[in-house]
Design a protein around this motif. Structure first.
Motif, PDB file in Angstrom:
ATOM      1  N   ALA A   1      58.432  -7.055  -2.989  1.00 27.55           N
ATOM      2  CA  ALA A   1      58.118  -7.949  -4.104  1.00 27.55           C
ATOM      3  C   ALA A   1      56.664  -8.398  -4.043  1.00 27.55           C
ATOM      4  O   ALA A   1      56.109  -8.605  -2.966  1.00 27.55           O
ATOM      5  N   ASP A   2      56.074  -8.555  -5.232  1.00 31.16           N
ATOM      6  CA  ASP A   2      54.713  -9.085  -5.345  1.00 31.16           C
ATOM      7  C   ASP A   2      54.709 -10.607  -5.418  1.00 31.16           C
ATOM      8  O   ASP A   2      53.701 -11.240  -5.101  1.00 31.16           O
ATOM      9  N   THR A   3      55.823 -11.180  -5.850  1.00 32.35           N
ATOM     10  CA  THR A   3      55.887 -12.623  -6.051  1.00 32.35           C
ATOM     11  C   THR A   3      57.325 -13.091  -5.862  1.00 32.35           C
ATOM     12  O   THR A   3      58.264 -12.290  -5.968  1.00 32.35           O
ATOM     13  N   ILE A   4      57.486 -14.372  -5.570  1.00 35.13           N
ATOM     14  CA  ILE A   4      58.820 -14.951  -5.373  1.00 35.13           C
ATOM     15  C   ILE A   4      59.044 -16.042  -6.406  1.00 35.13           C
ATOM     16  O   ILE A   4      58.200 -16.930  -6.589  1.00 35.13           O
ATOM     17  N   CYS A   5      60.184 -15.974  -7.074  1.00 34.14           N
ATOM     18  CA  CYS A   5      60.517 -16.905  -8.150  1.00 34.14           C
ATOM     19  C   CYS A   5      61.399 -18.038  -7.638  1.00 34.14           C
ATOM     20  O   CYS A   5      62.317 -17.819  -6.856  1.00 34.14           O
TER      21      CYS A   5
END
Length: 227
Positions: A201-205
């Motif tokens: 993943a590039d980002t975590i939500c």
């Protein structure tokens, strides 16, 4: 509905509802100004036209209508952002529209077609089998951001566990932080049925409507920074 003022200082990217599942022009503009204040990237968060269901109900629409609907919503946020001398940085569909684009390549194609008009990336779930999605994105020369979730449980397929399933939303501090550490440091996540699957993943939500997650954002930020 959410505690945007408390959240915004701690996030790098904020998904802004575009009026179809929540928000209106005044709230959109207020939130844009809040993002500018904290140097937070602005993402358009379009959905099905479902105010009553907060965008979490599937609505059957043809491909062209989905494309037009997404262009309409993203275009509105883009115009408001430009009125404040800033830009949207990406698009992330919301709720049922997000889930449907992952499962139905026709819907993904419709959304990719719309997002490509704006020259920004499309955000989607980092799943195990996304080759077909990437082929469609390449057709539109559309960059993709892959995301993972801090506060949602996963199925062994790599999809998010449905909210109707017990344990689908994580609400314990240790569980949330452990999942963030696994994703960020090891590129893996433990599923709701106790499998360990790879995830890049590039980002975590983190969900803004999850009270526990709002309280956790500072700690999650520290985990990602290695503190």
């Amino acid at each position: 509905m959410g505690n945007d003022e408390a959240v915004m200082p701690w996030v790098d990217m904020a998904n802004l509802a575009c009026g179809f599942h929540a928000s209106d022009p005044d709230i959109m503009l207020h939130t844009i100004k809040l993002a500018i204040q904290h140097d937070t990237q602005i993402g358009a968060h379009p959905s099905y036209p479902d105010l009553q269901g907060f965008g979490r109900r599937k609505i059957d629409m043809d491909k062209e209508s989905i494309t037009n609907m997404v262009i309409y919503q993203v275009g509105a946020l883009k115009a408001l952002a430009e009125s404040q001398n800033t830009q949207i940085s990406y698009v992330k569909p919301h709720g049922a529209l997000y889930n449907d684009m992952l499962r139905d390549l026709t819907i993904f194609d419709a959304i990719a077609d719309a997002v490509a008009c704006f020259g920004v990336p499309l955000m989607m779930l980092a799943i195990k089998d996304n080759e077909r999605h990437l082929e469609i994105a390449d057709k539109y020369e559309l960059p993709i951001f892959f995301e993972a979730f801090a506060d949602r449980a996963y199925l062994s397929s790599g999809e998010l566990a449905p909210r109707s399933m017990s344990g689908a939303v994580l609400d314990k501090e240790d569980d949330i932080l452990d999942q963030v550490k696994q994703i960020a440091h090891y590129g893996k996540v433990r599923t709701i049925d106790d499998f360990l699957i790879p995830i890049e993943a590039d980002t975590i939500c983190v969900h803004g409507d999850n009270k526990q997650s709002i309280e956790m954002i500072h700690k999650i930020k520290n985990v990602l920074l290695g503190d």
